[in-house]
Design a protein around this motif. Structure first.
Motif, PDB file in Angstrom:
ATOM      1  N   PHE A  66       0.835  -1.200   0.000  1.00  0.00           N
ATOM      2  CA  PHE A  66       0.000   0.000   0.000  1.00  0.00           C
ATOM      3  C   PHE A  66       0.875   1.257   0.000  1.00  0.00           C
ATOM      4  CE2 PHE A  66      -2.317   3.458   1.885  1.00  0.00           C
ATOM      5  CZ  PHE A  66      -3.634   3.310   1.459  1.00  0.00           C
ATOM      6  N   ILE A  67       1.835   1.300   0.911  1.00  0.00           N
ATOM      7  CA  ILE A  67       2.680   2.493   1.060  1.00  0.00           C
ATOM      8  C   ILE A  67       3.509   2.743  -0.195  1.00  0.00           C
ATOM      9  CG2 ILE A  67       4.619   3.479   2.353  1.00  0.00           C
ATOM     10  CD1 ILE A  67       3.545   1.870   4.799  1.00  0.00           C
ATOM     11  N   THR A  68       4.181   1.700  -0.681  1.00  0.00           N
ATOM     12  CA  THR A  68       5.029   1.880  -1.868  1.00  0.00           C
ATOM     13  C   THR A  68       4.181   2.144  -3.104  1.00  0.00           C
ATOM     14  OG1 THR A  68       5.092  -0.536  -2.177  1.00  0.00           O
ATOM     15  CG2 THR A  68       6.919   0.477  -0.973  1.00  0.00           C
ATOM     16  N   GLY A  69       2.960   1.581  -3.137  1.00  0.00           N
ATOM     17  CA  GLY A  69       2.089   1.791  -4.293  1.00  0.00           C
ATOM     18  C   GLY A  69       1.629   3.230  -4.419  1.00  0.00           C
ATOM     19  N   VAL A  70       1.181   3.799  -3.313  1.00  0.00           N
ATOM     20  CA  VAL A  70       0.732   5.199  -3.335  1.00  0.00           C
ATOM     21  C   VAL A  70       1.889   6.127  -3.706  1.00  0.00           C
ATOM     22  CG1 VAL A  70      -0.122   7.110  -1.928  1.00  0.00           C
ATOM     23  CG2 VAL A  70      -1.148   4.849  -1.705  1.00  0.00           C
ATOM     24  N   ALA A  71       3.037   5.916  -3.069  1.00  0.00           N
ATOM     25  CA  ALA A  71       4.205   6.765  -3.357  1.00  0.00           C
ATOM     26  C   ALA A  71       4.630   6.630  -4.810  1.00  0.00           C
ATOM     27  CB  ALA A  71       5.357   6.391  -2.426  1.00  0.00           C
ATOM     28  N   ASN A  72       4.595   5.390  -5.315  1.00  0.00           N
ATOM     29  CA  ASN A  72       5.005   5.117  -6.690  1.00  0.00           C
ATOM     30  C   ASN A  72       4.128   5.880  -7.684  1.00  0.00           C
ATOM     31  OD1 ASN A  72       5.803   3.873  -9.150  1.00  0.00           O
ATOM     32  ND2 ASN A  72       4.392   2.204  -8.822  1.00  0.00           N
ATOM     33  N   VAL A  73       2.800   5.708  -7.582  1.00  0.00           N
ATOM     34  CA  VAL A  73       1.902   6.324  -8.564  1.00  0.00           C
ATOM     35  C   VAL A  73       1.908   7.845  -8.438  1.00  0.00           C
ATOM     36  CG1 VAL A  73      -0.471   6.442  -9.394  1.00  0.00           C
ATOM     37  CG2 VAL A  73       0.478   4.251  -8.665  1.00  0.00           C
ATOM     38  N   TRP A  74       1.975   8.360  -7.208  1.00  0.00           N
ATOM     39  CA  TRP A  74       2.029   9.816  -7.054  1.00  0.00           C
ATOM     40  C   TRP A  74       3.272  10.386  -7.740  1.00  0.00           C
ATOM     41  CZ3 TRP A  74       5.343  13.363  -4.608  1.00  0.00           C
ATOM     42  CH2 TRP A  74       4.843  14.675  -4.557  1.00  0.00           C
ATOM     43  N   LEU A  75       4.407   9.706  -7.586  1.00  0.00           N
ATOM     44  CA  LEU A  75       5.638  10.179  -8.221  1.00  0.00           C
ATOM     45  C   LEU A  75       5.569  10.055  -9.741  1.00  0.00           C
ATOM     46  CD1 LEU A  75       8.330   8.816  -5.742  1.00  0.00           C
ATOM     47  CD2 LEU A  75       7.755  11.209  -6.161  1.00  0.00           C
TER      48      LEU A  75
ATOM     49  N   LEU B 235      -6.325   1.013  -1.561  1.00  0.00           N
ATOM     50  CA  LEU B 235      -5.177   1.429  -2.356  1.00  0.00           C
ATOM     51  C   LEU B 235      -5.592   1.732  -3.796  1.00  0.00           C
ATOM     52  CD1 LEU B 235      -2.133   1.772  -2.922  1.00  0.00           C
ATOM     53  CD2 LEU B 235      -2.007  -0.708  -3.243  1.00  0.00           C
ATOM     54  N   TYR B 236      -6.425   0.868  -4.371  1.00  0.00           N
ATOM     55  CA  TYR B 236      -6.826   1.080  -5.764  1.00  0.00           C
ATOM     56  C   TYR B 236      -7.821   2.230  -5.903  1.00  0.00           C
ATOM     57  CZ  TYR B 236      -4.061  -2.493  -7.950  1.00  0.00           C
ATOM     58  OH  TYR B 236      -2.986  -3.195  -8.460  1.00  0.00           O
ATOM     59  N   ALA B 237      -8.531   2.550  -4.834  1.00  0.00           N
ATOM     60  CA  ALA B 237      -9.351   3.754  -4.850  1.00  0.00           C
ATOM     61  C   ALA B 237      -8.444   4.991  -4.901  1.00  0.00           C
ATOM     62  CB  ALA B 237     -10.247   3.805  -3.615  1.00  0.00           C
ATOM     63  N   VAL B 238      -7.339   4.925  -4.159  1.00  0.00           N
ATOM     64  CA  VAL B 238      -6.348   6.006  -4.213  1.00  0.00           C
ATOM     65  C   VAL B 238      -5.717   6.057  -5.604  1.00  0.00           C
ATOM     66  CG1 VAL B 238      -4.162   6.860  -3.273  1.00  0.00           C
ATOM     67  CG2 VAL B 238      -5.871   5.861  -1.736  1.00  0.00           C
ATOM     68  N   PHE B 239      -5.385   4.868  -6.155  1.00  0.00           N
ATOM     69  CA  PHE B 239      -4.834   4.807  -7.505  1.00  0.00           C
ATOM     70  C   PHE B 239      -5.771   5.461  -8.511  1.00  0.00           C
ATOM     71  CE2 PHE B 239      -2.024   0.737  -6.990  1.00  0.00           C
ATOM     72  CZ  PHE B 239      -1.073   1.496  -6.325  1.00  0.00           C
ATOM     73  N   LEU B 240      -7.078   5.240  -8.335  1.00  0.00           N
ATOM     74  CA  LEU B 240      -8.059   5.817  -9.253  1.00  0.00           C
ATOM     75  C   LEU B 240      -7.972   7.340  -9.242  1.00  0.00           C
ATOM     76  CD1 LEU B 240     -10.501   5.574 -11.136  1.00  0.00           C
ATOM     77  CD2 LEU B 240     -11.959   5.420  -9.096  1.00  0.00           C
ATOM     78  N   GLY B 241      -7.913   7.911  -8.046  1.00  0.00           N
ATOM     79  CA  GLY B 241      -7.784   9.364  -7.947  1.00  0.00           C
ATOM     80  C   GLY B 241      -6.475   9.860  -8.535  1.00  0.00           C
TER      81      GLY B 241
ATOM     82  N   LEU C 150      -6.470   3.910 -19.380  1.00  0.00           N
ATOM     83  CA  LEU C 150      -6.554   2.468 -19.116  1.00  0.00           C
ATOM     84  C   LEU C 150      -6.511   2.189 -17.615  1.00  0.00           C
ATOM     85  CD1 LEU C 150      -4.266   0.930 -21.906  1.00  0.00           C
ATOM     86  CD2 LEU C 150      -6.745   1.275 -21.909  1.00  0.00           C
ATOM     87  N   TRP C 151      -5.631   2.918 -16.898  1.00  0.00           N
ATOM     88  CA  TRP C 151      -5.554   2.716 -15.448  1.00  0.00           C
ATOM     89  C   TRP C 151      -6.860   3.099 -14.756  1.00  0.00           C
ATOM     90  CZ3 TRP C 151      -2.362  -0.612 -14.137  1.00  0.00           C
ATOM     91  CH2 TRP C 151      -1.032  -0.645 -14.581  1.00  0.00           C
ATOM     92  N   ILE C 152      -7.480   4.157 -15.216  1.00  0.00           N
ATOM     93  CA  ILE C 152      -8.760   4.576 -14.621  1.00  0.00           C
ATOM     94  C   ILE C 152      -9.792   3.460 -14.764  1.00  0.00           C
ATOM     95  CG2 ILE C 152     -10.724   6.148 -14.913  1.00  0.00           C
ATOM     96  CD1 ILE C 152      -8.627   8.336 -15.639  1.00  0.00           C
ATOM     97  N   ALA C 153      -9.861   2.870 -15.968  1.00  0.00           N
ATOM     98  CA  ALA C 153     -10.832   1.801 -16.225  1.00  0.00           C
ATOM     99  C   ALA C 153     -10.573   0.575 -15.348  1.00  0.00           C
ATOM    100  CB  ALA C 153     -10.797   1.413 -17.705  1.00  0.00           C
TER     101      ALA C 153
END
Length: 217
Positions: A33-42, A188-194, A165-168
């Motif tokens: 979760f932590i690395t995923g959020v940081a990864n996509v934000w960056l 995490l994937y809800a955060v990814f969506l945003g 594609l990621w949004i879908a």
């Protein structure tokens, strides 16, 4: 003194992992979760540091998905690991040349080829994983994996439409992870969506019309 600190840190980590296990999660999922959020934000910031975090995120989620029977997603993490290394190298190469890799649009011919690749990958993975005992929702899982693979490759090339594609897939993944009792990953994937929505807006602003349709080697 150092050994004492290491021992205390190890004890705290063990306690945290046990607590997460009792509450339906795990340390692997938490660190993912932590690395995923940081990864996509960056990535939305077009930062090179997104890629090493992507490598770590793939390792954590290999463990998470293998434990829950999402075998296509387990294999996807292996590919993410490789693509993260490639993306790291590809983006760095542009930076070293003092010409950062620009955001570009996906040419229609390439989009058609990638669409065909999604279909072939989807059917192939589904036929394979549906034969594995304990496989969870193999056809849906395989479709999401096929689209994700293409989206990840497009991200390494800084093709703007990767975010669409990621949004879908993120929308569908949220429901899938709730179904598989992975609430933290669903969040995490809800955060990814945003973040995917934010990434699309930011990358679109930075795209250069004169380079539309150009794919850099």
């Amino acid at each position: 003194m150092t050994s004492v600190l290491v021992q205390e840190s190890s004890t705290m980590l063990d306690s945290l992992c046990r607590w997460l296990s009792l509450h339906g999660s795990s340390c692997a999922e938490a660190f993912g979760f932590i690395t995923g959020v940081a990864n996509v934000w960056l990535v939305t910031r077009q930062s090179l540091w997104s890629w090493p975090l992507g490598v770590l995120n793939a390792l954590f989620y290999m463990v998470v998905f293998a434990r829950t029977g999402l075998y296509s997603d387990t294999g996807l993490q292996v590919v993410y690991f490789v693509l993260s290394l490639y993306g790291w190298w590809h983006w760095t190469r542009g930076a070293q040349a003092s010409t950062p890799l620009p955001v570009t649009r996906t040419p229609s011919r390439l989009a058609a080829m990638l669409g065909g690749l999604v279909i072939v990958t989807w059917v192939t993975l589904a036929l394979i994983t549906s034969r594995i005992p304990g496989a969870a929702l193999p056809w849906l899982d395989s479709l999401l994996v096929a689209i994700s693979l293409v989206a990840q490759w497009m991200m390494t090339r800084k093709l703007l439409e990767n975010w669409l594609l990621w949004i879908a897939v993120d929308v569908v993944y949220i429901g899938l992870f709730i179904n598989r009792d992975l609430p933290l990953t669903a969040v995490l994937y809800a955060v990814f969506l945003g973040l995917a929505m934010l990434g699309y807006v930011q990358w679109r602003r930075s795209s250069q019309p004169s380079q539309t349709g150009v794919v850099h080697a």
